[in-house]
Motif scaffolding. Structure first.
Motif, PDB file in Angstrom:
ATOM      1  N   ASP A  84       0.828  -1.214   0.000  1.00 51.30           N
ATOM      2  CA  ASP A  84       0.000   0.000   0.000  1.00 51.30           C
ATOM      3  C   ASP A  84       0.861   1.262   0.000  1.00 51.30           C
ATOM      4  O   ASP A  84       0.420   2.314  -0.491  1.00 51.30           O
ATOM      5  N   SER A  85       2.083   1.191   0.510  1.00 46.89           N
ATOM      6  CA  SER A  85       2.987   2.348   0.427  1.00 46.89           C
ATOM      7  C   SER A  85       3.383   2.595  -1.021  1.00 46.89           C
ATOM      8  O   SER A  85       3.464   3.750  -1.466  1.00 46.89           O
ATOM      9  N   PHE A  86       3.634   1.512  -1.754  1.00 51.82           N
ATOM     10  CA  PHE A  86       3.943   1.666  -3.171  1.00 51.82           C
ATOM     11  C   PHE A  86       2.764   2.275  -3.922  1.00 51.82           C
ATOM     12  O   PHE A  86       2.922   3.200  -4.729  1.00 51.82           O
ATOM     13  N   LEU A  87       1.556   1.751  -3.665  1.00 49.41           N
ATOM     14  CA  LEU A  87       0.371   2.285  -4.350  1.00 49.41           C
ATOM     15  C   LEU A  87       0.146   3.752  -4.019  1.00 49.41           C
ATOM     16  O   LEU A  87      -0.286   4.532  -4.875  1.00 49.41           O
ATOM     17  N   HIS A  88       0.458   4.131  -2.779  1.00 50.34           N
ATOM     18  CA  HIS A  88       0.273   5.524  -2.360  1.00 50.34           C
ATOM     19  C   HIS A  88       1.077   6.467  -3.258  1.00 50.34           C
ATOM     20  O   HIS A  88       0.562   7.511  -3.687  1.00 50.34           O
ATOM     21  N   TYR A  89       2.324   6.100  -3.544  1.00 51.77           N
ATOM     22  CA  TYR A  89       3.163   6.979  -4.360  1.00 51.77           C
ATOM     23  C   TYR A  89       3.012   6.709  -5.851  1.00 51.77           C
ATOM     24  O   TYR A  89       3.255   7.595  -6.668  1.00 51.77           O
ATOM     25  N   ALA A  90       2.604   5.509  -6.229  1.00 52.95           N
ATOM     26  CA  ALA A  90       2.335   5.257  -7.639  1.00 52.95           C
ATOM     27  C   ALA A  90       1.160   6.093  -8.131  1.00 52.95           C
ATOM     28  O   ALA A  90       1.105   6.471  -9.311  1.00 52.95           O
ATOM     29  N   GLU A  91       0.229   6.394  -7.212  1.00 45.54           N
ATOM     30  CA  GLU A  91      -0.933   7.202  -7.566  1.00 45.54           C
ATOM     31  C   GLU A  91      -0.750   8.676  -7.235  1.00 45.54           C
ATOM     32  O   GLU A  91      -1.687   9.471  -7.332  1.00 45.54           O
ATOM     33  N   HIS A  92       0.448   9.052  -6.859  1.00 53.29           N
ATOM     34  CA  HIS A  92       0.733  10.454  -6.528  1.00 53.29           C
ATOM     35  C   HIS A  92       0.549  11.327  -7.772  1.00 53.29           C
ATOM     36  O   HIS A  92       0.936  10.931  -8.888  1.00 53.29           O
ATOM     37  N   PRO A  93      -0.027  12.511  -7.636  1.00 54.75           N
ATOM     38  CA  PRO A  93      -0.294  13.347  -8.822  1.00 54.75           C
ATOM     39  C   PRO A  93       0.963  13.770  -9.577  1.00 54.75           C
ATOM     40  O   PRO A  93       0.883  14.079 -10.773  1.00 54.75           O
ATOM     41  N   ARG A  94       2.116  13.806  -8.914  1.00 55.76           N
ATOM     42  CA  ARG A  94       3.346  14.218  -9.600  1.00 55.76           C
ATOM     43  C   ARG A  94       4.110  13.041 -10.203  1.00 55.76           C
ATOM     44  O   ARG A  94       5.141  13.236 -10.846  1.00 55.76           O
ATOM     45  N   VAL A  95       3.635  11.812  -9.974  1.00 53.08           N
ATOM     46  CA  VAL A  95       4.328  10.626 -10.460  1.00 53.08           C
ATOM     47  C   VAL A  95       3.768  10.226 -11.816  1.00 53.08           C
ATOM     48  O   VAL A  95       2.563  10.021 -11.968  1.00 53.08           O
ATOM     49  N   SER A  96       4.645  10.119 -12.796  1.00 52.41           N
ATOM     50  CA  SER A  96       4.241   9.729 -14.144  1.00 52.41           C
ATOM     51  C   SER A  96       4.178   8.208 -14.283  1.00 52.41           C
ATOM     52  O   SER A  96       3.280   7.673 -14.929  1.00 52.41           O
ATOM     53  N   TRP A  97       5.140   7.509 -13.704  1.00 51.07           N
ATOM     54  CA  TRP A  97       5.151   6.047 -13.735  1.00 51.07           C
ATOM     55  C   TRP A  97       5.899   5.524 -12.521  1.00 51.07           C
ATOM     56  O   TRP A  97       6.726   6.221 -11.936  1.00 51.07           O
ATOM     57  N   ALA A  98       5.582   4.286 -12.141  1.00 51.69           N
ATOM     58  CA  ALA A  98       6.223   3.661 -10.983  1.00 51.69           C
ATOM     59  C   ALA A  98       6.494   2.197 -11.312  1.00 51.69           C
ATOM     60  O   ALA A  98       5.638   1.504 -11.854  1.00 51.69           O
ATOM     61  N   ILE A  99       7.703   1.734 -10.986  1.00 52.19           N
ATOM     62  CA  ILE A  99       8.101   0.354 -11.254  1.00 52.19           C
ATOM     63  C   ILE A  99       8.384  -0.342  -9.924  1.00 52.19           C
ATOM     64  O   ILE A  99       9.325   0.024  -9.217  1.00 52.19           O
ATOM     65  N   PRO A 100       7.589  -1.337  -9.556  1.00 50.16           N
ATOM     66  CA  PRO A 100       7.871  -2.087  -8.325  1.00 50.16           C
ATOM     67  C   PRO A 100       8.988  -3.107  -8.556  1.00 50.16           C
ATOM     68  O   PRO A 100       9.102  -3.679  -9.641  1.00 50.16           O
ATOM     69  N   LEU A 101       9.781  -3.334  -7.544  1.00 49.65           N
ATOM     70  CA  LEU A 101      10.875  -4.305  -7.612  1.00 49.65           C
ATOM     71  C   LEU A 101      10.770  -5.246  -6.427  1.00 49.65           C
ATOM     72  O   LEU A 101      10.707  -4.797  -5.282  1.00 49.65           O
TER      73      LEU A 101
END
Length: 421
Positions: A84-101
């Motif tokens: 859920d921490s990853f999802l929080h920042y993946a959906e951040h308005p300033r984030v264009s893309w997020a890659i989980p590892l």
């Protein structure tokens, strides 16, 4: 001009020794310039291991440690990050893309990386180069599909459609295998010269599926194992990941979001700028880099000392030559100038031949180095730093030539005429 012609004629008369001396100097110059080119390009390649990523986020530890395990697949994370921490920042308005590892497993000594489709779309290396598939496709809906890095496929001789078994942990030899859930090779990435080549890529669902019947890092005891077919029907949403990469819609927001992540109240997180962390990591290797440069300088010095030894060794054989020159009107400074001309010419010929060897070597090896190590060696003129090094070599040769010149200067005319052969 007469001295120059005389020096060239004298060198031609001793051509075999001269050629060996020039070759020794040339090899040392080639080694020095090759080391310098590789050092500079290795720095560029190192800094280009990851490109276009604004922030790397992991559990709070040190910037270098986070960079090592998330980008270079070296070491392990101190702890995981909640999904859920990853999802929080993946959906951040300033984030264009997020890659989980998601890391923690391996196959015959190579790391396994759990991620998603965004990885193949937005992970870049070098000068903004995207990942490309040399064969096959990226993993899709089936959780038991794997995409191999180029080095893994080549070293282990895997082909599309083969089945492989992953191991728990990152040791070369593991006692715990996920042999009840084999993966099928569906793609092979093109070579990048980065840690991507040494990685097996699976989906986050696949990473979750092989651990679905595990508890506290160990296979569940006393209960029936969950088969691969049954795990496909389960909810394979991950509960935790190791780290994630972020690309922002604006570079201006980088520092603001970095502070926000570092102050996140949900759990202790650390966000780093990959470029800054790469420079910090490279500085830790600065001692080895300088040591390599010093060794190369000593090799050049050895070549120049060999040249000096050859000239000094020939002085006794040439004492009558010097005396005859004096007898026909040559002054002592003419004799000294002759030897300085010879040493300078030897060094200049060695430098020129060394440059030719360097460019020949670059033409032969550049494709191999770029394909296997990600090092691009440009076929370009020497830069300012290299010109300074070459000028220093010529100056050192000129100064070394002063020693035999001084000895010849002090030889008297009578001593030269009276020597017994």
């Amino acid at each position: 001009m007469h001295l120059l012609r005389l020096a060239l004629a004298s060198l031609a008369n001793r051509r075999f020794t001269v050629l060996l001396t020039v070759f020794a100097v040339a090899l040392s110059v080639t080694l020095l310039l090759a080391v310098e080119r590789i050092r500079s390009e290795a720095r560029v390649s190192f800094a280009s291991t990851i490109s276009g990523t604004d922030l790397v986020v992991g559990a709070r530890s040190g910037p270098v440690n986070l960079l090592l395990y998330s980008v270079f697949r070296i070491g392990n994370a101190t702890s995981n990050i909640r999904w859920d921490s990853f999802l929080h920042y993946a959906e951040h308005p300033r984030v264009s893309w997020a890659i989980p590892l998601s890391l923690g497993d391996s196959h015959r000594g190579y790391r396994v990386l759990g991620t998603n489709q965004v990885y193949f779309e937005h992970y870049h290396y070098g000068h903004g180069q995207p990942l490309r598939l040399a064969e096959g496709r990226a993993f899709a809906d089936d959780p038991f599909e794997v995409v191999l890095g180029a080095e893994v496929a080549q070293a282990l001789h895997y082909r599309l459609g083969e089945h492989i078994v992953l191991a728990h942990g990152v040791a070369t030899v593991s006692l715990v295998q996920h042999d009840d859930k084999p993966f099928t090779v569906v793609g092979v990435l093109a070579r990048t010269g980065t840690p991507v080549d040494r990685t097996l890529h699976i989906s986050l669902a696949g990473m979750e599926a092989i651990h679905i019947d595990w508890h506290s890092g160990m296979p569940a005891q006393g209960t029936a194992r969950i088969s691969a077919d049954e795990s496909r029907r389960r909810d394979l949403t991950p509960k935790a990941i190791t780290a994630f990469l972020l690309g922002l819609d604006s570079k201006i927001a980088t520092f603001t979001l970095q502070r926000e992540i570092n102050d996140y109240q949900g759990e202790p997180l650390l966000a780093i700028l990959p470029g800054v962390a790469l420079q910090e990591l490279w500085s830790l290797m600065g001692t080895a880099e300088k040591a390599l440069f010093v060794v190369s300088l000593f090799v050049v010095l050895t070549g120049l000392i060999g040249m000096l030894t050859a000239i000094l060794a020939s002085l006794n054989e040439r004492r009558r030559e010097m005396a005859i020159l004096r007898s026909v009107g040559a002054r002592p400074w003419h004799i000294a100038g002759l030897l300085i001309f010879e040493s300078t010419f030897l060094a200049l010929a060695g430098v020129s031949f060394g440059l030719a060897l360097l460019y020949f070597g670059i033409v032969i090896a550049r494709g191999y180095l770029q394909a296997n190590y990600g090092l691009y060696l440009p076929l370009a003129w020497p830069n300012l730093h290299e010109w300074i090094l070459l000028g220093g070599i010529l100056l050192a040769a000129l100064l070394m030539g002063c020693l035999p010149a001084w000895r010849a200067y002090r030889q008297s005319l009578a001593d030269g005429l009276s020597i017994r052969l």
